[in-house]
Design an enzyme around this catalytic site. Sequence first.
Site, PDB file in Angstrom:
ATOM      1  N   ASP A 119      -0.765 105.537  50.858  1.00 51.92           N
ATOM      2  CA  ASP A 119      -0.799 106.632  49.887  1.00 51.92           C
ATOM      3  C   ASP A 119      -1.725 107.770  50.315  1.00 51.92           C
ATOM      4  OD1 ASP A 119       0.048 107.778  47.418  1.00 51.92           O
ATOM      5  OD2 ASP A 119      -1.862 107.232  46.514  1.00 51.92           O
ATOM      6  N   SER A 139       0.568 110.961  42.647  1.00 54.25           N
ATOM      7  CA  SER A 139       1.562 109.892  42.781  1.00 54.25           C
ATOM      8  C   SER A 139       1.993 109.402  41.404  1.00 54.25           C
ATOM      9  CB  SER A 139       0.979 108.726  43.592  1.00 54.25           C
ATOM     10  OG  SER A 139       0.540 109.156  44.858  1.00 54.25           O
ATOM     11  N   GLN A 175       8.288 106.975  47.530  1.00 58.92           N
ATOM     12  CA  GLN A 175       7.310 107.419  46.532  1.00 58.92           C
ATOM     13  C   GLN A 175       7.789 108.682  45.835  1.00 58.92           C
ATOM     14  OE1 GLN A 175       3.348 109.623  47.078  1.00 58.92           O
ATOM     15  NE2 GLN A 175       2.656 107.506  46.951  1.00 58.92           N
TER      16      GLN A 175
END
Length: 467
Positions: free
Chosen positions: A377, A399, A449
């Site tokens: 991430d 996110s 994502q």
Amino acid sequence: MKGGKELLFNVSMKTESSSSSSSVVEFLEKVPLLHRLTSSSLKKIAQVLVFKRYERGDYVVGRDEEEMEGVYFVLEGQAQVLGPVGEENCSEFFLKPFDYFGRGIFGNVYAVDVVAVSQLTCLLLTCDHCHLLETKPICDLDNQRSLLERILYMDPLDLNVFRGFTLPNAPALGKVFGGQFVAQGLAAASKTVEFMKLVHSLHAYFLLSGDTNSKDFNLNMLLLASTLLFSSESSLAVPIIYEVSRLRDGNNFATRRVDARQKGKIIFTLFASFQREQQGFDHQESNMPHMLPPETLVSRDEMLQRRMTDHLIPRYYRNKVATQYTAPLPIDIRFCEPNYSTEERKSPSRLKYWFKARGELSDDQALHRCVVAFASDLMYAFISSDPHLKKGMSAVPVSLDHSMWFHRPLRADDWLLFVMVNLTASQSRGLATGEMFNRKGELVVSLKQEALLKENVTSNPILDSKL
């Protein structure tokens, strides 16, 4: 320019001793490049600085100069960077007090000149003292555990309840880093599964921003942190409580749900499926792109250090990097292609880089998968927003959900190639896919994502909720 080279060697440069070390330190405290350093580091820098004086028209740095002397800090007066096409009159290339320049991203050779446009005084930190600009190393040699292992340490409170903390040198931007949630949540879930079963997929949802500020938290809870293994470096941040629900335990598969709570609220949820190793079909359609070996590439931290002093880059961007850069990441990243991510040099919606954990890890495969989850991430969401950047724009993608599939055994302390592509951006959301390959070209992880993409409209970009 023919006479410029002669001027370069006839500059009147007078070295002086500092009349007041405290006044120099006060000046250094206002330099954006040095905001991340401690006062003791600034005092050490002040003791070795050299004063340089220039008259109007003198060349501080010339395009024919073979090597930079070090990093310059503008104390008084103004200078101008000459050379970038069409930028000769751009205010971003005028250097004023508290500005700085020096070694650049392409090394010490420049195709530009830096010229004094008034009487100019600079403070020079020579090359042999530039190590003083470095922040605290991420790994303490006296501690046998790597920073990543300390971040992933889960304090057991009950059979299915664990507590995690945000360490002071862990990645953060005013809030808990999303990769920390994924990695700690996965670590908590792994502790409730028999060791022969390893995670093969996870799906995570980021509900609320995690708080790293302990001012309003119960002091008794903070004091309790002193009993932890890493108490000497605990940030006394608000702890995160991870509650694991055992949804299924079969012969070959196990499923877990993890809810992360802070201040009584669920702020993150993760679902993870674990599988016992089984023999079966094996093939791979995805091919690893041919890239330069990571050993031949510049590390992300070194690249950022260089950008902060590269006078070929506009002043506002150098200041932005200097104020946001705090310490080296626990993950070593080597970009395969130039990636400026400035308003003048927008990044494409694709990104490739090598990465690995700093330091050696144990042979625990569960640990390696948690480390990869942490690293996944770090920059994933930015490839959705970077193509839309423009001058003066401040946008930090957030996110929303994060999915990973683990295909083959891997080592997070050996180089992995992360290839990511932004598929689309719409309705303030961006969707990206990713693949991770080991050095043999084997596909070890696939990812997806979705991130929230919005331009910041206030001075405080950290929102309590994403809605």
